[in-house]
Design an enzyme around this catalytic site. Structure first.
Site, PDB file in Angstrom:
ATOM      1  N   ASP A 104       1.478  -1.221  -0.330  1.00 57.59           N
ATOM      2  CA  ASP A 104      -0.010  -0.634   0.061  1.00 57.59           C
ATOM      3  C   ASP A 104       0.781   1.067  -0.510  1.00 57.59           C
ATOM      4  O   ASP A 104       2.126   1.402   0.232  1.00 57.59           O
ATOM      5  CB  ASP A 104      -0.265   0.196   1.651  1.00 57.59           C
ATOM      6  CG  ASP A 104      -2.105   1.162   1.183  1.00 57.59           C
ATOM      7  OD1 ASP A 104      -3.056   1.440   0.094  1.00 57.59           O
ATOM      8  OD2 ASP A 104      -2.604   1.127   1.977  1.00 57.59           O
ATOM      9  N   CYS A 158      -4.699  -2.096  -2.469  1.00 53.63           N
ATOM     10  CA  CYS A 158      -5.796  -1.051  -2.504  1.00 53.63           C
ATOM     11  C   CYS A 158      -6.026   0.094  -3.526  1.00 53.63           C
ATOM     12  O   CYS A 158      -7.181   0.273  -3.804  1.00 53.63           O
ATOM     13  CB  CYS A 158      -6.608  -1.183  -0.729  1.00 53.63           C
ATOM     14  SG  CYS A 158      -5.653   0.081  -0.574  1.00 53.63           S
ATOM     15  N   ARG A 199     -14.904  -4.479  -4.795  1.00 56.19           N
ATOM     16  CA  ARG A 199     -15.372  -3.223  -3.648  1.00 56.19           C
ATOM     17  C   ARG A 199     -17.108  -3.367  -3.912  1.00 56.19           C
ATOM     18  O   ARG A 199     -17.824  -3.442  -3.029  1.00 56.19           O
ATOM     19  CB  ARG A 199     -14.448  -2.036  -3.624  1.00 56.19           C
ATOM     20  CG  ARG A 199     -13.134  -1.612  -3.601  1.00 56.19           C
ATOM     21  CD  ARG A 199     -12.819  -2.460  -1.997  1.00 56.19           C
ATOM     22  NE  ARG A 199     -13.662  -1.326  -1.427  1.00 56.19           N
ATOM     23  CZ  ARG A 199     -13.213   0.213  -0.656  1.00 56.19           C
ATOM     24  NH1 ARG A 199     -11.725   0.344  -1.318  1.00 56.19           N
ATOM     25  NH2 ARG A 199     -13.800   0.961   0.498  1.00 56.19           N
TER      26      ARG A 199
HETATM   27  N1   CP Z   1      -9.448   1.693  -1.315  1.00 55.74           N
HETATM   28  C1   CP Z   1      -9.387   2.594  -1.236  1.00 55.74           C
HETATM   29  O1   CP Z   1     -10.387   3.051  -0.694  1.00 55.74           O
HETATM   30  O2   CP Z   1      -9.753   3.339  -2.475  1.00 55.74           O
HETATM   31  P1   CP Z   1     -10.102   5.086  -1.783  1.00 55.74           P
HETATM   32  O3   CP Z   1      -9.711   5.982  -1.096  1.00 55.74           O
HETATM   33  O4   CP Z   1     -10.460   5.684  -3.412  1.00 55.74           O
HETATM   34  O5   CP Z   1     -11.881   4.983  -1.093  1.00 55.74           O
END
Ligand code: CP
Length: 308
Positions: free
Chosen positions: A225, A266, A294
């Site tokens: 991340d 993510c 998601r």
């Molecule tokens: N991965 C994620 O939660 O992306 P956002 O911050 O764009 O919602």
């Protein structure tokens, strides 16, 4: 009424049922356009509040689209435009919103805000990310892994980089879904000890390995991340980059994992920092499938919360 606040506080059988439901809903849609509604309309007549105290692309759009596909309506609220934290208590905000909407999703800074909202709301509350955890993301990630490689139980997941909120929810999922988890990163950025202990208490191998190349040996999934999270001060950037440079996920690191290992992030990603474009765009990467899932995973979470 059930809140979805964290993976470690949700019954493992319920988590498994949500993954199965998400896959079934995804399959049932076939290839129909994103704006087309589902055959089933479990959220018909329901209003969902989506509260954002931090920026978002995926969470905002996927929740909004998911509610609409299931026949419900949404209102997207920015923390700045609300009284939240500007005099009115979180508890009173929760009581008021519960008179207008059927479900609340909140992305906030402090975990205490989420907990207070859940304590006083009389409708379900979903954690759309706090400084400490990001459970919706990891539900999508478990779904994504299993779509590509089958059951995640017994697999080895390696997290390389900052032991942040997304890493915390991965550790919770390790315990609840039964997969091994190795964190590799510098000691100051370790995940909370309690999260490692939670996973170990469920009988999985959860460990820290400082050497990233030793860590990825036998890995079925490599995850990273951003090195600087939304709640980290900008002043931390240079120090973070110096601490984490050796933990970049690149072709050399992926070559040390199992030949069929997947790569996840993510998003948003900072290409050439925590991951190279060669890995992001390479054959092991499922980052855009994660983003799509998601949508499906959160639809299942909302149905579970509402019991519909
Ligand atoms: N991965 C994620 O939660 O992306 P956002 O911050 O764009 O919602």
């Amino acid at each position: 009424m059930q809140h979805f606040l964290d993976i470690h506080t949700t019954d493992p059988a319920a988590l498994r049922a949500m993954i199965d439901s998400a896959r079934a809903m995804k399959d049932a849609r076939g290839g129909r356009p994103r704006g087309a509604t589902d055959d089933e309309q479990p959220l018909a007549g329901r209003m969902v509040a989506l509260i954002f105290e931090k920026p978002s692309t995926r969470t905002r759009v996927s929740f909004d689209v998911g509610v609409r596909q299931m026949g419900g309506q949404t209102m997207v609220l920015s923390g700045r435009e609300m009284q939240l934290g500007h005099g009115e208590t979180i508890a009173d905000t929760a009581r008021v919103l519960s008179r207008y909407v059927d479900l609340i999703m909140i992305r906030t800074y402090e975990e205490a805000t989420l907990q207070e909202m859940a304590e006083h709301a009389t409708v379900p509350v979903i954690n759309g990310l706090t400084n400490r955890t990001h459970p919706c993301q990891i539900m999508a990630d478990v779904m994504t892994y299993e779509e590509h490689r089958g059951p995640i139980r017994g697999r080895k997941v390696v997290w390389s980089g900052d032991g942040n909120n997304v890493c915390a929810s991965f550790l919770h999922a390790a315990g609840q879904f039964g997969f091994d988890f190795t964190f590799t990163g510098p000691e100051p950025l370790d995940p909370e000890r309690g999260w490692l202990e939670f996973a170990r208490a469920q009988g999985v191998d959860a460990r820290i390995e400082r050497d990233p190349f030793k860590a990825v040996a036998g890995a079925d999934l490599v995850v990273t991340d951003t090195w600087v999270s939304m709640h980290d001060p900008e002043s931390a950037k240079e120090r973070r980059h110096n601490q984490l440079r050796g933990y970049q996920v690149n072709a050399a690191l992926m070559a040390g994992a199992n030949p069929d290992a997947l790569f996840m992030h993510c998003l948003p990603a900072h290409r050439e920092d925590e991951v190279t474009s060669a890995v992001m765009d390479g054959p092991a990467s499922v980052v855009f499938e994660e983003a799509e899932n998601r949508l499906h995973a959160q639809k299942a979470i909302m149905r579970w919360c509402l019991g519909v």
